[in-house]
Structures are given as C-alpha cells and as structure tokens.
Motif scaffolding. Sequence first.
Motif, PDB file in Angstrom:
ATOM      1  N   GLY A  96      60.887  73.189  33.344  1.00  0.00           N
ATOM      2  CA  GLY A  96      62.400  73.048  33.164  1.00  0.00           C
ATOM      3  C   GLY A  96      62.918  72.354  34.361  1.00  0.00           C
ATOM      4  N   ARG A  97      64.251  72.596  34.660  1.00  0.00           N
ATOM      5  CA  ARG A  97      65.007  71.602  35.620  1.00  0.00           C
ATOM      6  C   ARG A  97      64.475  71.335  36.785  1.00  0.00           C
ATOM      7  N   GLN A  98      64.476  70.273  37.250  1.00  0.00           N
ATOM      8  CA  GLN A  98      63.718  69.473  38.523  1.00  0.00           C
ATOM      9  C   GLN A  98      62.201  69.783  38.439  1.00  0.00           C
ATOM     10  N   GLY A  99      61.505  69.749  37.073  1.00  0.00           N
ATOM     11  CA  GLY A  99      60.150  70.154  37.056  1.00  0.00           C
ATOM     12  C   GLY A  99      59.628  69.487  35.749  1.00  0.00           C
ATOM     13  N   GLU A 100      60.419  68.643  35.257  1.00  0.00           N
ATOM     14  CA  GLU A 100      60.404  68.221  33.936  1.00  0.00           C
ATOM     15  C   GLU A 100      59.096  67.386  33.669  1.00  0.00           C
ATOM     16  N   HIS A 101      58.701  66.663  35.002  1.00  0.00           N
ATOM     17  CA  HIS A 101      57.454  65.684  34.909  1.00  0.00           C
ATOM     18  C   HIS A 101      56.987  66.054  36.209  1.00  0.00           C
ATOM     19  N   ILE A 102      55.827  66.791  36.326  1.00  0.00           N
ATOM     20  CA  ILE A 102      55.155  67.353  37.464  1.00  0.00           C
ATOM     21  C   ILE A 102      53.730  66.796  37.571  1.00  0.00           C
ATOM     22  N   VAL A 103      53.242  66.075  38.833  1.00  0.00           N
ATOM     23  CA  VAL A 103      52.118  65.941  39.122  1.00  0.00           C
ATOM     24  C   VAL A 103      51.453  66.581  40.228  1.00  0.00           C
ATOM     25  N   ALA A 104      50.418  67.235  40.026  1.00  0.00           N
ATOM     26  CA  ALA A 104      49.455  67.801  41.255  1.00  0.00           C
ATOM     27  C   ALA A 104      48.632  67.107  42.024  1.00  0.00           C
ATOM     28  N   LEU A 105      48.794  67.307  43.231  1.00  0.00           N
ATOM     29  CA  LEU A 105      48.008  66.302  44.390  1.00  0.00           C
ATOM     30  C   LEU A 105      46.993  67.206  44.950  1.00  0.00           C
ATOM     31  N   GLU A 106      45.865  66.794  44.876  1.00  0.00           N
ATOM     32  CA  GLU A 106      44.643  67.414  45.178  1.00  0.00           C
ATOM     33  C   GLU A 106      44.155  67.000  46.737  1.00  0.00           C
ATOM     34  N   ASN A 107      44.356  68.007  47.627  1.00  0.00           N
ATOM     35  CA  ASN A 107      43.731  67.642  48.878  1.00  0.00           C
ATOM     36  C   ASN A 107      42.378  67.956  49.059  1.00  0.00           C
ATOM     37  N   THR A 108      41.692  67.080  49.669  1.00  0.00           N
ATOM     38  CA  THR A 108      40.229  67.019  49.873  1.00  0.00           C
ATOM     39  C   THR A 108      40.031  66.876  51.258  1.00  0.00           C
ATOM     40  N   PRO A 109      38.778  67.207  52.016  1.00  0.00           N
ATOM     41  CA  PRO A 109      38.404  66.936  53.273  1.00  0.00           C
ATOM     42  C   PRO A 109      38.847  65.524  53.905  1.00  0.00           C
ATOM     43  N   THR A 110      38.823  64.858  52.979  1.00  0.00           N
ATOM     44  CA  THR A 110      39.141  63.164  53.452  1.00  0.00           C
ATOM     45  C   THR A 110      40.691  62.693  53.022  1.00  0.00           C
ATOM     46  N   GLN A 111      41.277  63.729  52.533  1.00  0.00           N
ATOM     47  CA  GLN A 111      42.785  63.181  52.091  1.00  0.00           C
ATOM     48  C   GLN A 111      43.432  64.203  52.026  1.00  0.00           C
ATOM     49  N   HIS A 112      44.635  64.261  52.714  1.00  0.00           N
ATOM     50  CA  HIS A 112      45.717  65.160  52.877  1.00  0.00           C
ATOM     51  C   HIS A 112      47.007  64.498  52.449  1.00  0.00           C
ATOM     52  N   ASN A 113      47.752  65.266  51.380  1.00  0.00           N
ATOM     53  CA  ASN A 113      49.042  64.659  50.798  1.00  0.00           C
ATOM     54  C   ASN A 113      50.163  65.435  51.214  1.00  0.00           C
ATOM     55  N   MET A 114      51.219  64.641  51.644  1.00  0.00           N
ATOM     56  CA  MET A 114      52.533  65.213  51.956  1.00  0.00           C
ATOM     57  C   MET A 114      53.627  64.512  51.171  1.00  0.00           C
ATOM     58  N   VAL A 115      54.660  65.606  50.592  1.00  0.00           N
ATOM     59  CA  VAL A 115      55.710  65.170  49.735  1.00  0.00           C
ATOM     60  C   VAL A 115      56.996  65.136  50.326  1.00  0.00           C
ATOM     61  N   VAL A 116      57.680  64.121  50.245  1.00  0.00           N
ATOM     62  CA  VAL A 116      59.108  63.770  50.730  1.00  0.00           C
ATOM     63  C   VAL A 116      60.162  63.288  49.647  1.00  0.00           C
ATOM     64  N   CYS A 117      61.389  63.441  49.797  1.00  0.00           N
ATOM     65  CA  CYS A 117      62.018  62.480  49.179  1.00  0.00           C
ATOM     66  C   CYS A 117      63.027  61.743  50.104  1.00  0.00           C
ATOM     67  N   THR A 118      62.876  60.784  50.663  1.00  0.00           N
ATOM     68  CA  THR A 118      63.804  60.079  51.506  1.00  0.00           C
ATOM     69  C   THR A 118      65.206  59.736  51.152  1.00  0.00           C
ATOM     70  N   LEU A 119      65.327  59.512  49.968  1.00  0.00           N
ATOM     71  CA  LEU A 119      66.707  59.333  49.451  1.00  0.00           C
ATOM     72  C   LEU A 119      67.462  60.422  49.233  1.00  0.00           C
ATOM     73  N   CYS A 120      67.165  61.773  48.859  1.00  0.00           N
ATOM     74  CA  CYS A 120      67.854  62.755  48.629  1.00  0.00           C
ATOM     75  C   CYS A 120      66.970  64.114  49.071  1.00  0.00           C
ATOM     76  N   SER A 121      66.582  64.786  47.834  1.00  0.00           N
ATOM     77  CA  SER A 121      66.057  66.237  48.100  1.00  0.00           C
ATOM     78  C   SER A 121      65.253  66.708  46.746  1.00  0.00           C
ATOM     79  N   CYS A 122      64.903  65.580  46.077  1.00  0.00           N
ATOM     80  CA  CYS A 122      63.877  65.751  44.832  1.00  0.00           C
ATOM     81  C   CYS A 122      62.649  66.634  45.467  1.00  0.00           C
ATOM     82  N   TYR A 123      62.715  67.986  44.460  1.00  0.00           N
ATOM     83  CA  TYR A 123      61.686  69.021  44.938  1.00  0.00           C
ATOM     84  C   TYR A 123      61.268  69.888  43.815  1.00  0.00           C
TER      85      TYR A 123
END
Lengths: 219, 204
Positions: free
Chosen positions: B88-115
């Motif tokens: 539902g709301r603010q989760g209508e289109h979700i993508v899961a990001l896989e952390n691996t030993p060689t890649q760390h993912n970090m999420v931000v919304c520079t323009l507002c507060s998307c979460y």
Amino acid sequence: MNGAQDLGGMHGFGPVVPEPNEPVFHSEWERRAFALTLAMAMPGAWNIDMSRFARENRPPAEYLAMSYYQVWFAALETMLKQRELVADDEIVAGRSLHAPKPVTRTLTPGDVAQVLYRGAPTERATKSAATFKAGDTVRAKTINPLTHTRLPRYVRGRTGTIERVIGYHVFPDSNALGAGENPQWLYTVRFEGRELWGGDADASVTVSVDAWEPYLERA
Amino acid sequence: MTGHDHHHDHDHSELSETQLRVRALESVLTEKGYVDPAALDLLIETYEKKVGPRNGARVVAKAWTDPAYRARLFKEATSAIAELGYAGRQGEHIVALENTPTQHNMVVCTLCSCYPWPVLGLPPVWYKSAPYRSRAVVDPRGVLKDFGVTLPAATNIRVWDSTAEIRYLVIPLRPGGTEGWSEDKLAELVTRDSMIGTGLAKQP
C-alpha cells in the motif's frame, strides 16, 4: 524548482544525528498534522506531486528553518486556501465562518484500512516502447524549471548509464501542475561518484536516481 | 529542517503556536465536514502502532532462510512483500537491494522524504533532515561514520536516491554464527537502519 528541498551535495549542515529509541511522532500536533494531510487529499482532490510542490515552494531560508511537519502543515494550509476550502479568517478564528465548499469524497473511518492498503500506484499501461535500454549511456539534461521537477541539480548535465527500465509512470512535472498524468518511461540511471563530484571523490561510490525519459538525452 | 540547537524558550513558544494552529485548523475542517476525527485517529494509530520496521525485519529474515522467497523478492519485491501482508501507501512499487561482501547499498531521498512505509513505517527525523539528505549522495562513508559504521575500503558503496515512486528496501548481509536460527530469532537482528543502509544487522 531550484529550491531548498534539492539538498544533494550541499555542505555545512553538520553530522547526521540519530535519536536513540525515536518515537514515531514527537508531539500531539505532529500526529494531527500528519493525519490531516493524509485525510484532506481526498476532499481536496490534490495529488502527491501537488503536495510536494506546495512543500518546497517557499523561500529557502524559511524551508530550512522549519521542522519537517511544520513544512507539511504549511503546505496543507496553502493548498486549502488555494482551493478556497478554508479562508484566512477561519484559520485565525479556529472555527468555520463560511459555508463549506461541496466536496466529492471524504475519508471515513471505514475507508482508512482499504485506502492505505490500496495506495496510489503510479505505473500505467502503454503500447509505446522505451527509448533507452539497460547499458545505454545517457546524459541528464540541464533544465531549470520554476515548477516541480524530480531531477536533482547534482545530476543535471552529468553522464550515466541506464541500469534498469523501470516502467511507464506518471510524470510529476506535469501532474504537479494539474496538467494530467502524462506518463513517461522511467529508468534507474547510475552515475559514477567521480562524474558527479570530481576526480578527488571516492572512486568506490556510485549513485543512482530514478529519471523519467524527458529528463534524459543520449550521450 | 535543522537538527541544530535552538534557544529553549524560542523553541517552546514556537511549538505552542504551531500546536494551537494545528488544533484550530482541525476544528475548522471538522466543522465543515471535510474530515472525520475518528478517521484521523485511525491513521495515527496505524503508523504509530501497527506499521513499522518489524514488518521489514520479517521480510529480511524470510529472505535469509528461504531461497525461493529470496529469489522472488529480488525479482519482484512488491508482490513478494505482499505475500506477508505488507502493501500500500508509499510502498506501491518496491525494489529490494541485495548487500553483498563487495557492495553496500544506502537509500536516501535528497528531494523530500520518500521511504517504504509498509515495511519500515514512517521515516525517522534524521532521514528527513538536511544533514542526511545533503551528504548521503556525496559522502556516504562519512554518513556511515556518523552511525558508527566503517566498511572496508574495498567495499563499493551504491547510493539510491529515491527520486520517483519506487521505494527501496536494503536486504543486509546475514550475520555469521546464525546457522539454523528460526526466522523469528533472525528478525531480532534486523535493525531499521540496516534496511536503509546506514547500519548493519546486529551480530548474535
């Protein structure tokens, strides 16, 4: 608009300060301002892009001095007044002084769970084909609209790679103006940190934005 | 948007004024029949009591223990997450990001507060603040240091700026020494920050 909301890459704000065991809301007015904003979207008949523009469209010094829910509340007042749902004298008096404007729908307690669960998906059906495909090199256009846009300044003019074709989604630049959803192809575009921030930047960092096709050109 | 110190009295009077103004507007909107206070109460209760990062922790724990679920999650996260009842709301289109030993993912919304509300609830103040929104895209290692996290220099960092209606959920690395643990026990190790990418899962 090139407002204070477009914060990516700015300096001087100091460290990030997480609050241990942070409550969801920090005071009763935050609870009410949050709920009023969600509930009024239905009778107010505005969309999320209009709300975002109402929040960011204020002098930068003012935006940065306000707390998050103060920005939400100020935007709510702005939108209510623009649509003549509430007048200034009523806000001052704290009571209704004029006849209510007819509205098509309001949010009832029975609606809440379903409305939240349904959300507002932005993907639309299309027969058009996406112009770009994964692996293509693109440049974010240099644009400076006075109106709402979701292309942050720090990527404008920079070259990146299409990582994923996401789908065909409502275009905020149009939707915020009430000019229709005007859906467009949406892509995840990945930029090297050094392309964005220069040769001294951390080479192990990449940054992506989600960008609609009108923001991009082939590079 | 500042998280800086204000003079106490100034802060206090400003909040009182805001409190009165919000209360006044709610009265006007209620009198006019635009809002029902009982619906407002339900909205607040939903995000204060029901929807929060425990939802996301269940998704992560299932992804750690169930390879078929993990595959579905990385292929089409929105429907995989809806299998657990979160949508539902603010989760209508979700993508899961896989952390691996060689890649760390970090999420931000520079323009507002998307979460991603259905799995993480409403965002914390720091996520919406100018310090995080300005620095996450240019100095993610410095931001991680603010959270007490240091990654190996060889780990690539990928920052995802949520500029559209796609919401991102980081699936942190499963800590070692948790072989054979149940989903419930594993979920206890999954912090909110580890699903944003400003933290790691807790060590057992």
